[in-house]
Design an enzyme around this catalytic site. Structure first.
Site, mmCIF file in Angstrom:
data_model
loop_
_atom_site.group_PDB
_atom_site.id
_atom_site.type_symbol
_atom_site.label_atom_id
_atom_site.label_comp_id
_atom_site.label_asym_id
_atom_site.label_seq_id
_atom_site.Cartn_x
_atom_site.Cartn_y
_atom_site.Cartn_z
ATOM 1 N N ALA A 101 0.852 -1.190 0.000
ATOM 2 C CA ALA A 101 0.000 0.000 0.000
ATOM 3 C C ALA A 101 0.886 1.236 0.000
ATOM 4 O O ALA A 101 2.100 1.143 0.202
ATOM 5 C CB ALA A 101 -0.879 0.009 1.250
ATOM 6 N N LYS A 102 0.312 2.372 -0.248
ATOM 7 C CA LYS A 102 1.032 3.637 -0.090
ATOM 8 C C LYS A 102 0.000 4.721 0.143
ATOM 9 O O LYS A 102 -1.155 4.588 -0.290
ATOM 10 C CB LYS A 102 1.824 3.965 -1.364
ATOM 11 C CG LYS A 102 2.954 4.922 -1.137
ATOM 12 C CD LYS A 102 4.160 4.181 -0.588
ATOM 13 C CE LYS A 102 5.350 5.077 -0.369
ATOM 14 N NZ LYS A 102 6.531 4.289 0.012
#
Ligand code: NAD
Length: 410
Positions: A101-102
């Site tokens: 994720a980011k």
């Protein structure tokens, strides 16, 4: 080339290496969930500023989503998307039980007071809290975010859900932070080089090293390699570079930077332009600042035999191909800088079990993980006759595809 185009290109080359069925491509390339929120902040002068915040969860087949949160005016959905998918491949390659994720907010934090920054962080966290959780999605620091920002995120989440230190990693040591985590990315860079050299019968002893970027990653890579017997002959930061072929005093350079100065304030060194550090005649180059700094424009001026990618995406695909054909050994970013997320994994496991490892234990386990990553990547590169980068992506994609298939996503 945009970050998402670069990652897609590496994905496609690696997918062909492992004969991945084409019908799997879309699930593995696109994000599972993209959260896009408004982040209003009341400014100290009484005005209202509204920012956009993002959390992209790319693939969670192998575990909770994991990845940093960056505060930067250039943050947009396509950048966050690309960085989220890189996290999926990085966690799979290092074999830590996380997905990718980011997150980010399109803000320049240098324009905010501490109170405004805290308000922004708490509002952003509250707006994405429904997709977070210690077993759902665990953020970490990235560009312009730090342990203090993680403390605010953790507090915002915990105020609704009860004390939950495992909701973020990269926390202050005062509560739930892990001794060794701050140094883990730079140390990991050094450990990967040490192992890759060992595989060809060499050691870092006596090797000459140039490092672009002397922040968290660059300075800890320099200290660790210096302690392994390497000579740091050139370093740079945003203000410029320095060179000294019989070895720079790394401790002195760190003192200058910690005092708010720059490496260019060091005495008894030759000054370089910031870009010239990439072209120094030495054995090892460690880009540890920005993306896309090794390009087709400067690739012919790069003289080293080894490149260890501390930064994300420092080499463009064209330059990568040229360097591979020239026989330059590249330890690719998803392996070389994976010490950060591996350290985050150690912190998360300690939080869940409510104990703390001594730093020596943390470093030993980190070194083991990084060495294993090197063996798997370089072993696969030899087996398939491809570059270590292509092998790293291929190993990672194979693992994510297998987990995704077992869970019924493919
Ligand atoms: P940092 O902010 O601590 O340090 C960045 C360094 O780069 C500073 O010395 C800065 O002066 C220098 N710099 C900035 N612009 C420059 C320029 N134009 N020329 C030369 N130097 C310049 O950041 P960091 O945490 O060390 O991260 C460095 C890189 O490593 C980034 O690409 C980041 O995405 C990547 N990375 C960091 C981590 C981590 O855990 N910190 C993990 C994985 C990847």
């Amino acid at each position: 080339m945009r970050a998402d185009e670069m990652v897609n290109r590496y994905f496609l080359e690696a997918a062909e290496t492992i004969d991945l069925p084409e019908e799997y491509y879309e699930v593995l390339q696109s994000s599972y969930r993209e959260t896009d929120v408004q982040v209003p902040v009341h400014r100290d002068d009484g005005s209202l500023s509204v920012y956009r915040g993002y959390r992209v969860q790319h693939n969670g087949a192998r575990g909770p989503y994991k990845g940093g949160v960056r505060y930067h005016p250039a943050v947009d959905i396509s950048e966050v998307r690309a960085l989220a998918s890189l996290m999926t491949w990085k966690t799979a390659l290092l074999n830590v039980p996380f997905g990718g994720a980011k997150g980010g907010v399109n803000v320049d934090p240098s324009e905010l007071s501490t109170r405004e920054l805290e308000a922004l962080t708490r509002r952003f966290t509250a707006s994405i809290t429904h997709v977070l959780g210690p077993f759902r999605d665990v953020p970490a620091p990235d560009m312009n975010t730090n342990p203090q920002v993680m403390a605010w995120m953790m507090d915002a989440y915990s105020s609704k859900n009860g004390y939950t230190p495992a909701i973020v990693t990269g926390k202050p040591l005062a509560f739930g932070g892990a001794p060794g985590r701050r140094q883990a990315t730079g140390r990991g860079v050094a450990y990967t080089l040490e192992r890759a050299l060992e595989r060809v019968g060499r050691t870092p002893e006596g090797m000459t090293v140039a490092i672009q970027g002397f922040g968290n990653v660059g300075s800890w890579a320099a200290l660790t390699l210096r302690d392994m017997g390497a000579k740091i002959v050139a370093i740079s930061d945003i203000r410029g570079g320095i060179q000294r072929m019989d070895g720079i005093n790394v401790d002195r350079a760190i003192e200058k930077v910690e005092a708010g100065g720059s490496v260019v304030d060091c005495a008894d060194v030759d000054l370089l332009d910031s870009g010239e550090v990439l072209e120094v005649n030495c054995d090892v180059l460690i880009p540890a600042a920005l993306g896309e700094v090794i390009t087709k424009e400067n690739v012919d001026d790069i003289k080293v035999d080894w490149i260890v990618e501390g930064a994300n995406n420092p080499t463009t695909p064209d330059a990568d191909q040229t360097l591979f054909e020239r026989g330059v050994n590249i330890i690719p970013d998803i392996l070389a800088n994976g010490g950060g997320v591996t350290g985050s994994y150690f912190e998360w496991t300690q939080n869940i079990q409510q104990f703390t490892w001594p730093e020596e234990q943390f470093n030993e386990r980190l070194r083991e993980k990084m060495r294993q990553g090197v063996d798997e990547t370089f072993g696969a590169a030899d087996r398939w006759g491809v570059s270590p980068r292509q092998a790293a992506f291929a190993v990672a994609i194979e693992r994510v595809a297998e987990a995704s298939k077992l869970r019924g996503y493919l």
